[in-house]
Design a protein around this motif. Structure first.
Motif, PDB file in Angstrom:
ATOM      1  N   ASP A  50       0.836  -1.201   0.000  1.00 24.70           N
ATOM      2  CA  ASP A  50       0.000   0.000   0.000  1.00 24.70           C
ATOM      3  C   ASP A  50       0.873   1.254   0.000  1.00 24.70           C
ATOM      4  OD1 ASP A  50      -2.269  -1.545   0.006  1.00 24.70           O
ATOM      5  OD2 ASP A  50      -2.627  -1.335   2.160  1.00 24.70           O
ATOM      6  N   THR A  51       1.916   1.256   0.813  1.00 24.56           N
ATOM      7  CA  THR A  51       2.830   2.396   0.872  1.00 24.56           C
ATOM      8  C   THR A  51       3.538   2.574  -0.460  1.00 24.56           C
ATOM      9  OG1 THR A  51       3.144   2.079   3.244  1.00 24.56           O
ATOM     10  CG2 THR A  51       4.817   3.372   2.087  1.00 24.56           C
ATOM     11  N   ALA A  52       4.039   1.495  -1.015  1.00 25.33           N
ATOM     12  CA  ALA A  52       4.721   1.573  -2.320  1.00 25.33           C
ATOM     13  C   ALA A  52       3.760   2.091  -3.389  1.00 25.33           C
ATOM     14  CB  ALA A  52       5.273   0.211  -2.709  1.00 25.33           C
ATOM     15  N   GLY A  53       2.536   1.610  -3.369  1.00 27.04           N
ATOM     16  CA  GLY A  53       1.534   2.058  -4.337  1.00 27.04           C
ATOM     17  C   GLY A  53       1.235   3.547  -4.204  1.00 27.04           C
ATOM     18  N   LYS A  54       1.140   4.019  -2.971  1.00 21.55           N
ATOM     19  CA  LYS A  54       0.902   5.450  -2.736  1.00 21.55           C
ATOM     20  C   LYS A  54       2.075   6.283  -3.269  1.00 21.55           C
ATOM     21  CE  LYS A  54      -1.834   5.024   1.495  1.00 21.55           C
ATOM     22  NZ  LYS A  54      -1.832   5.273   2.935  1.00 21.55           N
ATOM     23  N   ILE A  55       3.279   5.788  -3.040  1.00 24.24           N
ATOM     24  CA  ILE A  55       4.471   6.517  -3.509  1.00 24.24           C
ATOM     25  C   ILE A  55       4.515   6.544  -5.030  1.00 24.24           C
ATOM     26  CG2 ILE A  55       7.004   6.435  -3.600  1.00 24.24           C
ATOM     27  CD1 ILE A  55       6.855   5.252  -0.689  1.00 24.24           C
ATOM     28  N   ILE A  56       4.231   5.417  -5.660  1.00 25.80           N
ATOM     29  CA  ILE A  56       4.221   5.364  -7.130  1.00 25.80           C
ATOM     30  C   ILE A  56       3.164   6.307  -7.682  1.00 25.80           C
ATOM     31  CG2 ILE A  56       3.652   3.901  -9.116  1.00 25.80           C
ATOM     32  CD1 ILE A  56       5.061   1.573  -7.592  1.00 25.80           C
TER      33      ILE A  56
END
Length: 193
Positions: A5-11
């Motif tokens: 979820d964090t990686a997706g938000k950053i992307i």
């Protein structure tokens, strides 16, 4: 799951900011702020802004979808198979239109990004060449150069997508469906013995 979820938000924050400001003006600080994370979190997940973009390119690659389609839904009928692939390809491009247009906006400014983006059509070309080779082995097509055929398939579909994305209906009022049906029919006839 939280890491994804964090990686997706950053992307997603990176894509939004690049679309708005361009790659160079998008800082890791701005990405962190938009994603609602610490800047350290960005470096822990990705290491650099370029790595975020590389992850985005992989996330939005349509090659896995088309490879899966070939593995699971191909019926070894050229026109039906190519229509299915073209439809999936076009639908997916439309769904990631903003990301694709970012690639054009930033094209040539950062060669390392161009290399990452070029991997997507390169992989797709290889998947199509393999499909065409198998079709030839089955005696269903005849083609002097499978690489040219694969590139032509990619370009005819991508060209229509880009024209529609940038110019709307100014060049052609054909629906995506009408374009795909007719272009695949013409394309298939050129490869049928």
């Amino acid at each position: 799951m939280a890491n994804q979820d964090t990686a997706g938000k950053i992307i997603q924050a990176t894509i939004d900011l690049i679309q708005e400001k361009g790659y160079k003006a998008t800082t890791t600080k701005a990405i962190a702020e938009k994603a609602g994370v610490n800047e350290v979190t960005i470096f822990r997940h990705f290491g650099s802004k370029r790595n975020i973009l590389e992850a985005a390119v992989q996330k939005f690659s349509y090659v896995p979808l088309l490879s899966q389609t070939i593995r699971e839904q191909i019926v070894w009928d050229l026109e039906k198979d190519l229509y299915l692939l073209a439809k999936r390809y076009m639908d997916y491009l439309v769904s990631i239109q903003d990301f694709v247009l970012i690639g054009f906006k930033e094209a040539g400014l950062f060669p390392e990004i161009d290399e990452e983006i070029a991997n997507i059509p390169l992989e797709l070309k290889n998947v199509l060449v393999d499909y065409f080779l198998q079709m030839e082995q089955k005696g269903k097509i005849s083609c002097p150069n499978f690489e040219v055929a694969a590139l032509q398939f990619i370009y005819m579909n991508f060209g229509f997508f880009i024209s529609r994305a940038r110019l709307g209906l100014k060049v052609s009022a054909l629906s995506n469906e009408a374009y795909l049906r007719n272009s695949i029919k013409i394309f298939s006839r050129g490869m049928t013995p």
